[in-house]
Motif scaffolding. Structure first.
Motif, short mmCIF file in Angstrom:
data_model
loop_
_atom_site.label_atom_id
_atom_site.label_comp_id
_atom_site.label_asym_id
_atom_site.label_seq_id
_atom_site.Cartn_x
_atom_site.Cartn_y
_atom_site.Cartn_z
N LEU A 62 20.68 4.55 -18.85
CA LEU A 62 19.73 3.42 -19.00
C LEU A 62 20.40 2.08 -18.59
CD1 LEU A 62 17.83 4.14 -22.33
CD2 LEU A 62 17.26 4.68 -19.97
N ASP A 65 19.86 0.52 -14.87
CA ASP A 65 18.71 -0.12 -14.65
C ASP A 65 18.65 -1.58 -15.44
OD1 ASP A 65 17.66 1.87 -13.07
OD2 ASP A 65 16.62 2.83 -14.75
N TRP A 66 19.03 -1.73 -16.96
CA TRP A 66 19.09 -2.77 -17.35
C TRP A 66 20.01 -3.86 -16.64
CZ3 TRP A 66 20.69 -0.10 -22.61
CH2 TRP A 66 19.46 0.49 -22.93
N GLN A 69 18.13 -5.19 -13.28
CA GLN A 69 17.40 -5.89 -13.73
C GLN A 69 17.83 -7.35 -13.77
OE1 GLN A 69 14.48 -4.31 -16.70
NE2 GLN A 69 15.01 -2.37 -16.02
N TRP A 104 24.11 2.87 -10.28
CA TRP A 104 23.76 1.40 -10.07
C TRP A 104 24.60 0.75 -8.95
CZ3 TRP A 104 28.00 -1.67 -10.68
CH2 TRP A 104 28.86 -1.28 -11.30
N GLN A 107 23.30 -0.47 -5.43
CA GLN A 107 22.20 -1.08 -5.24
C GLN A 107 22.93 -2.70 -5.39
OE1 GLN A 107 19.04 -0.14 -4.79
NE2 GLN A 107 20.03 1.86 -4.96
N GLY A 307 17.67 -7.10 -18.73
CA GLY A 307 16.97 -5.90 -18.91
C GLY A 307 16.60 -5.54 -19.94
#
Length: 322
Positions: A62, A65-66, A69, A104, A107, A307
């Protein structure tokens, strides 16, 4: 509900996690009060080196993604650096290979292996957010006020206290969650920093190559250079140790020799609120009230702040709708 309004939310904790969560809730139209045990300037967040990088934080599935964001938002905030305290700065994460990083990393724009000129060893070069925390915390507080939120100097003895005053409480108490929840899995990882005059360093550097609980990093802020660091498990001491400070300067000077002669401005210590995994969870309380937890971010609270705040705000909104 004892005279409370259905739209009320109390956020417990005034560090970067608490203030960011409060901002999102207030901007969604909630009537938000932040209970601050101490001013934001005295929280662990204020001491943070504040480089965007997922560090000492789980769950990995997780966190990526946090973090991403949050990265998008920090990139936008960096366009107003003097106001927000957020700048995009180049630097090297030493003793790291791209393959060592999670999904991650693909990105993050421009993330690449460091050249030999940039670092004599395995490393990755990145342009990522570096945040001047006193400025950023002040900006978050001002943004919260513009959205109608307030910060109150108030210490909760238990989470039952704010639950008597609001139908939804968001627990962003950081290291305080150990006693406040209580959650014995929250423990401190002590970080000591040395603040020096910047002798002309423009790029950041971080490496955990050092043995034991020591690491090496330096982060150039507009008016200072932040040197670190330590990661001392279960150490509650907030008193800077002179020998540790001397070792920090020595390690940093081994990478950039000009640091050796920099004038020392300050010594700082913070306690990272480490937990086996971040807890973002909704918990029903008495009388239909709801408690939302958002704590346990370890050494990456700044990295995941937006996030995690979005997730906590979603849970709070669902609580109000149910």
């Amino acid at each position: 509900m004892d005279g409370t309004h259905d739209n009320d939310v109390i956020v417990v904790g005034s560090g970067v996690i608490g203030l960011t969560t409060a901002v999102l809730l207030a901007e969604r139209g909630r009537r938000v009060r932040v209970w601050a045990r101490e001013p934001a300037e005295r929280t662990t967040s204020a001491v943070a080196g504040a480089l965007w990088w997922p560090y000492r934080i789980e769950p990995a599935a997780l966190v990526g993604d946090w973090s991403l964001q949050s990265l998008v938002i920090y990139e936008e905030l960096a366009e107003r650096a003097e106001e927000t305290g957020v700048r995009m700065v180049d630097g090297v994460q030493g003793e790291t290979r791209l393959d060592d990083l999670g999904p991650w990393a693909a990105q993050v724009p421009g993330l690449r292996p460091a050249t030999r000129d940039e670092y004599d060893g395995p490393g990755v070069w990145a342009r990522v957010p570096l945040i001047d925390m006193p400025v950023h915390l002040g900006w978050l507080r001002a943004r919260l006020a513009r959205a109608g939120g307030t910060v109150e100097a108030r210490t909760a003895g238990s989470l039952d206290e704010p639950l008597t005053e609001a139908p939804v409480v968001v627990n962003c108490s950081g290291i305080g969650a150990r006693s406040l929840v209580p959650d014995g899995s929250v423990r401190p990882v002590r970080g000591q920093l040395v603040i020096v005059e910047n002798p002309g360093v423009r790029t950041w550097f971080a490496s955990a190559r050092s043995a034991g609980q020591a690491s090496t990093y330096f982060f150039p802020q507009p008016d200072r250079l932040v040197l670190g660091g330590t990661a001392q498990d279960d150490d509650w001491s907030l008193t800077p140790d002179p020998a540790t400070a001397e070792a920090i300067v020595k390690r940093c000077a081994a990478v950039r020799p000009e640091i050796a002669g920099a004038r020392v401005l300050d010594h700082r210590v913070g306690l990272r609120p480490v937990r086996p995994a971040v807890r973002i969870e909704r918990e029903p309380a008495a009388d239909g009230r709801v408690l939302v937890h958002n704590y346990g971010h370890g050494g990456a609270g700044v990295t995941v702040a937006w996030g995690c705040a979005q997730e906590a705000a979603r849970l709070a909104d669902e609580a109000a709708a149910s």
